[in-house]
Design a protein around this motif. Structure first.
Motif, PDB file in Angstrom:
ATOM      1  N   GLY A   1       0.790  -1.223   0.000  1.00 25.25           N
ATOM      2  CA  GLY A   1       0.000   0.000   0.000  1.00 25.25           C
ATOM      3  C   GLY A   1       0.820   1.269   0.000  1.00 25.25           C
ATOM      4  N   SER A   2       0.123   2.393  -0.146  1.00 27.16           N
ATOM      5  CA  SER A   2       0.773   3.701  -0.112  1.00 27.16           C
ATOM      6  C   SER A   2       1.267   4.052   1.275  1.00 27.16           C
ATOM      7  CB  SER A   2      -0.203   4.775  -0.610  1.00 27.16           C
ATOM      8  OG  SER A   2      -1.361   4.831   0.219  1.00 27.16           O
ATOM      9  N   ASP A   3       0.869   3.286   2.300  1.00 26.52           N
ATOM     10  CA  ASP A   3       1.366   3.491   3.663  1.00 26.52           C
ATOM     11  C   ASP A   3       2.716   2.820   3.891  1.00 26.52           C
ATOM     12  OD1 ASP A   3       0.525   0.886   3.547  1.00 26.52           O
ATOM     13  OD2 ASP A   3      -0.914   1.011   5.191  1.00 26.52           O
ATOM     14  N   GLY A   4       3.279   2.196   2.857  1.00 26.39           N
ATOM     15  CA  GLY A   4       4.569   1.534   2.983  1.00 26.39           C
ATOM     16  C   GLY A   4       4.495   0.150   3.590  1.00 26.39           C
ATOM     17  N   LYS A   5       3.303  -0.331   3.870  1.00 20.81           N
ATOM     18  CA  LYS A   5       3.125  -1.636   4.500  1.00 20.81           C
ATOM     19  C   LYS A   5       2.837  -2.725   3.477  1.00 20.81           C
ATOM     20  CE  LYS A   5       3.242   0.334   8.603  1.00 20.81           C
ATOM     21  NZ  LYS A   5       4.412   0.170   9.511  1.00 20.81           N
ATOM     22  N   ILE A   6       3.221  -3.950   3.828  1.00 20.32           N
ATOM     23  CA  ILE A   6       2.828  -5.140   3.086  1.00 20.32           C
ATOM     24  C   ILE A   6       2.033  -6.014   4.037  1.00 20.32           C
ATOM     25  CG2 ILE A   6       3.627  -7.207   1.882  1.00 20.32           C
ATOM     26  CD1 ILE A   6       6.171  -5.656   1.162  1.00 20.32           C
ATOM     27  N   LEU A   7       0.811  -6.360   3.634  1.00 19.38           N
ATOM     28  CA  LEU A   7      -0.063  -7.175   4.471  1.00 19.38           C
ATOM     29  C   LEU A   7      -0.262  -8.537   3.824  1.00 19.38           C
ATOM     30  CD1 LEU A   7      -2.840  -4.583   5.469  1.00 19.38           C
ATOM     31  CD2 LEU A   7      -0.689  -5.123   6.643  1.00 19.38           C
ATOM     32  N   VAL A   8      -0.119  -9.580   4.637  1.00 16.24           N
ATOM     33  CA  VAL A   8      -0.319 -10.948   4.185  1.00 16.24           C
ATOM     34  C   VAL A   8      -1.613 -11.465   4.796  1.00 16.24           C
ATOM     35  CG1 VAL A   8       0.620 -13.277   4.082  1.00 16.24           C
ATOM     36  CG2 VAL A   8       2.177 -11.303   4.029  1.00 16.24           C
TER      37      VAL A   8
ATOM     38  N   GLY B   1      -8.222 -15.888   7.417  1.00 20.15           N
ATOM     39  CA  GLY B   1      -8.294 -14.469   7.690  1.00 20.15           C
ATOM     40  C   GLY B   1      -7.144 -13.943   8.540  1.00 20.15           C
ATOM     41  N   VAL B   2      -6.111 -14.733   8.764  1.00 17.75           N
ATOM     42  CA  VAL B   2      -4.970 -14.307   9.563  1.00 17.75           C
ATOM     43  C   VAL B   2      -4.167 -13.282   8.769  1.00 17.75           C
ATOM     44  CG1 VAL B   2      -2.863 -15.076  10.718  1.00 17.75           C
ATOM     45  CG2 VAL B   2      -4.901 -16.513  10.741  1.00 17.75           C
ATOM     46  N   MET B   3      -3.652 -12.246   9.468  1.00 16.72           N
ATOM     47  CA  MET B   3      -2.933 -11.196   8.765  1.00 16.72           C
ATOM     48  C   MET B   3      -1.559 -10.984   9.397  1.00 16.72           C
ATOM     49  SD  MET B   3      -4.220  -7.329   7.923  1.00 16.72           S
ATOM     50  CE  MET B   3      -4.130  -6.816   9.633  1.00 16.72           C
ATOM     51  N   LEU B   4      -0.535 -10.902   8.547  1.00 19.86           N
ATOM     52  CA  LEU B   4       0.826 -10.601   8.975  1.00 19.86           C
ATOM     53  C   LEU B   4       1.235  -9.288   8.333  1.00 19.86           C
ATOM     54  CD1 LEU B   4       3.566 -11.480  10.277  1.00 19.86           C
ATOM     55  CD2 LEU B   4       4.085 -12.607   8.080  1.00 19.86           C
ATOM     56  N   GLU B   5       1.800  -8.384   9.137  1.00 21.79           N
ATOM     57  CA  GLU B   5       2.226  -7.085   8.625  1.00 21.79           C
ATOM     58  C   GLU B   5       3.740  -7.072   8.454  1.00 21.79           C
ATOM     59  OE1 GLU B   5       2.512  -2.682  10.470  1.00 21.79           O
ATOM     60  OE2 GLU B   5       0.448  -3.435  10.253  1.00 21.79           O
ATOM     61  N   LEU B   6       4.196  -6.743   7.237  1.00 23.72           N
ATOM     62  CA  LEU B   6       5.617  -6.661   6.929  1.00 23.72           C
ATOM     63  C   LEU B   6       6.002  -5.187   6.826  1.00 23.72           C
ATOM     64  CD1 LEU B   6       5.823  -9.378   4.101  1.00 23.72           C
ATOM     65  CD2 LEU B   6       5.890  -9.695   6.578  1.00 23.72           C
TER      66      LEU B   6
ATOM     67  N   THR C   1      10.231 -13.313   3.424  1.00 24.79           N
ATOM     68  CA  THR C   1       9.647 -14.651   3.496  1.00 24.79           C
ATOM     69  C   THR C   1       8.398 -14.580   4.355  1.00 24.79           C
ATOM     70  OG1 THR C   1      10.898 -15.319   5.460  1.00 24.79           O
ATOM     71  CG2 THR C   1      11.921 -15.735   3.294  1.00 24.79           C
ATOM     72  N   LEU C   2       7.535 -15.583   4.213  1.00 23.28           N
ATOM     73  CA  LEU C   2       6.292 -15.596   4.981  1.00 23.28           C
ATOM     74  C   LEU C   2       6.507 -15.939   6.455  1.00 23.28           C
ATOM     75  CD1 LEU C   2       3.859 -17.344   2.469  1.00 23.28           C
ATOM     76  CD2 LEU C   2       3.898 -14.935   3.124  1.00 23.28           C
ATOM     77  N   THR C   3       7.722 -16.272   6.834  1.00 19.97           N
ATOM     78  CA  THR C   3       7.997 -16.668   8.215  1.00 19.97           C
ATOM     79  C   THR C   3       8.522 -15.528   9.075  1.00 19.97           C
ATOM     80  OG1 THR C   3      10.217 -17.388   7.582  1.00 19.97           O
ATOM     81  CG2 THR C   3       8.450 -19.047   7.535  1.00 19.97           C
ATOM     82  N   SER C   4       8.706 -14.337   8.491  1.00 21.35           N
ATOM     83  CA  SER C   4       9.255 -13.217   9.263  1.00 21.35           C
ATOM     84  C   SER C   4       8.609 -11.915   8.832  1.00 21.35           C
ATOM     85  CB  SER C   4      10.773 -13.134   9.063  1.00 21.35           C
ATOM     86  OG  SER C   4      11.301 -11.982   9.685  1.00 21.35           O
ATOM     87  N   SER C   5       8.438 -11.002   9.778  1.00 24.41           N
ATOM     88  CA  SER C   5       7.858  -9.693   9.474  1.00 24.41           C
ATOM     89  C   SER C   5       8.918  -8.674   9.079  1.00 24.41           C
ATOM     90  CB  SER C   5       7.072  -9.178  10.690  1.00 24.41           C
ATOM     91  OG  SER C   5       7.934  -9.050  11.809  1.00 24.41           O
ATOM     92  N   CYS C   6      10.183  -9.061   9.119  1.00 25.10           N
ATOM     93  CA  CYS C   6      11.277  -8.180   8.718  1.00 25.10           C
ATOM     94  C   CYS C   6      11.872  -8.661   7.402  1.00 25.10           C
ATOM     95  CB  CYS C   6      12.373  -8.153   9.789  1.00 25.10           C
ATOM     96  SG  CYS C   6      11.803  -7.506  11.378  1.00 25.10           S
ATOM     97  N   PRO C   7      12.377  -7.749   6.578  1.00 22.69           N
ATOM     98  CA  PRO C   7      12.944  -8.162   5.288  1.00 22.69           C
ATOM     99  C   PRO C   7      14.203  -8.999   5.473  1.00 22.69           C
ATOM    100  CG  PRO C   7      13.355  -5.832   5.683  1.00 22.69           C
ATOM    101  CD  PRO C   7      12.417  -6.285   6.749  1.00 22.69           C
ATOM    102  N   ARG C   8      14.359 -10.009   4.623  1.00 18.93           N
ATOM    103  CA  ARG C   8      15.572 -10.823   4.657  1.00 18.93           C
ATOM    104  C   ARG C   8      16.752 -10.050   4.092  1.00 18.93           C
ATOM    105  NH1 ARG C   8      16.352 -15.461   0.428  1.00 18.93           N
ATOM    106  NH2 ARG C   8      17.683 -13.835  -0.445  1.00 18.93           N
TER     107      ARG C   8
END
Length: 417
Positions: free
Chosen positions: A183-190, A196-201, A231-238
């Motif tokens: 999104g334009s907020d700089g977030k990536i949502l999974v 319906g589970v959501m992870l914020e990157l 990766t889908l296992t972490s909320s921080c970039p690899r």
């Protein structure tokens, strides 16, 4: 071969009513007694019109001629029949004869137009298709809509709403289990599509202009001049890759070993780069003759060695990644000097593109350099680009600033019954 052609011509004459009932019975008996491999060889000399006429002779011939094996060779030469260049059948649940019928309409530009959804505020929508479901981003939310299996019509009320961004959704992708949005907020949502589970990157400090995901790997690009590997296992970039320009488009190779970034081309270097996923290093640069501002807005891998790109310089380009140095193998130019916002291919002969003026959608046959068909979806003075388009075997959906348009190619041409 001559005998096969003669037999085929006799059967066609019978189908057109050029023989009496005893001749029909005799030819039908002969037809049914031949080995199947011989029959397939005979029928391989007929075009789609002749096969359609032949199927009208009797029930026995009808059932044999309607087999997918009879139509497969013909289907490979048509646009958007679901038979890819490597032989994969995308729409295996639809009989090939039916797909050839519809493919003729794609070639001829015969379709019914509709506007399933409209909205008042101008947006930059994005679309994805997944079998009988269409997903459409509108501002900060993404709606999932059901498509009628028979007609392809869109149910007006979404069966699911995906939200969570504080700004507009710029891009989103679908996997079997997840919907991943930037999104334009700089977030990536999974979003998990079933639970319906959501992870914020978190990592980008400006809008996420583009992203792609395959097999648990996520690549994102942003206006902040970085590309990030997740990766889908972490909320921080690899890994974070510093770019020298804004990133407009990304695509992960089917091999998962590399990905491509397309930038705005505001600096004096090529906008296209190939990166190694494991090392986060640039493997090579594609092209060197891009003019300043010729940013790449969309790209798609058709195979591990075939990449299609489009953008502000009005060209669709096919890059052959097997060549050394890797270079453009073929290109198609938008005839009215319009930027190309989006492309999609059928995996075989067809490309569909969306232009920046008057909502123009063009269909291209890769075997030709000129546009095959075009459809102008908007006639307003302040026209909208086609921000995104997706197609199935029978329908094309195009998202403009204030509406979702659909083109239905499923009506039957009169010469294929």
């Amino acid at each position: 071969q001559a005998a096969a052609i003669t037999f085929s011509n006799d059967m066609q004459t019978t189908a057109r009513g050029g023989a009496n009932s005893s001749a029909v019975r005799a030819l039908t008996m002969l037809f049914s007694q031949l080995p199947e491999d011989v029959l397939y060889q005979i029928l391989s000399y007929l075009d789609y019109r002749s096969l359609s006429r032949l199927s009208q002779v009797c029930k026995t011939i009808y059932h044999f001629v309607n087999r997918d094996a009879v139509w497969k060779k013909i289907a490979k030469d048509f646009l958007n029949t679901g038979i890819t260049r490597n032989g994969t059948d995308i729409y295996h649940h639809i009989p090939l004869k039916e797909r050839v019928k519809i493919a003729q309409n794609w070639c001829d530009g015969v379709c019914n137009r509709a506007v399933p959804l409209k909205w008042k505020t101008k947006l930059l929508p994005w679309v994805q298709l997944d079998r009988d479901m269409l997903f459409l981003s509108q501002a900060a939310v993404i709606g999932g809509y059901s498509l009628c299996q028979d007609s392809g019509r869109l149910h007006r009320n979404p069966f699911e709403i995906y939200s969570g961004h504080k700004g507009d959704v710029c891009r989103f992708v679908l996997t079997d289990a997840h919907l991943i949005s930037g999104g334009s907020d700089g977030k990536i949502l999974v979003h998990h599509r079933r639970r319906g589970v959501m992870l914020e990157l978190s990592g980008h400090n400006q809008e996420v202009n583009c992203l792609d995901s395959k097999d648990g790997l996520i690549i994102s690009g942003s206006r902040d001049r970085t590309a990030r590997i997740w990766t889908l296992t972490s909320s921080c970039p690899r890994d974070t890759i510093a770019m020298q320009d804004r990133v407009w488009s990304v695509a992960i190779s089917p091999t998962l070993s590399s990905f491509v970034t397309g930038t705005a081309c505001c600096e004096n270097f090529s906008p296209l780069s190939i990166w190694d996923v494991e090392r986060s290093e640039c493997v090579c640069i594609l092209g060197s003759q891009f003019r300043r501002g010729a940013g790449v807005l969309d790209m798609v891998f058709e195979s591990p060695f075939q990449l299609f790109t489009c953008g502000y310089d009005t060209f669709i380009r096919l890059w052959d990644l097997r060549l050394s140095p890797r270079k453009c193998a073929m290109e198609w130019e938008e005839p009215h000097d319009s930027a190309l916002y989006c492309i999609q291919t059928d995996g075989n002969h067809m490309i569909a593109s969306g232009s920046s003026y008057y909502g123009v959608v063009r269909l291209w046959d890769k075997r030709q350099t000129r546009c095959l068909q075009f459809f102008q979806l908007s006639s307003q003075p302040a026209s909208s680009p086609v921000y995104c388009l997706r197609f199935s075997s029978s329908h094309l959906y195009a998202a403009l600033a204030t509406a979702l348009h659909s083109l239905d190619f499923s009506q039957n041409p009169i010469y294929i019954r």
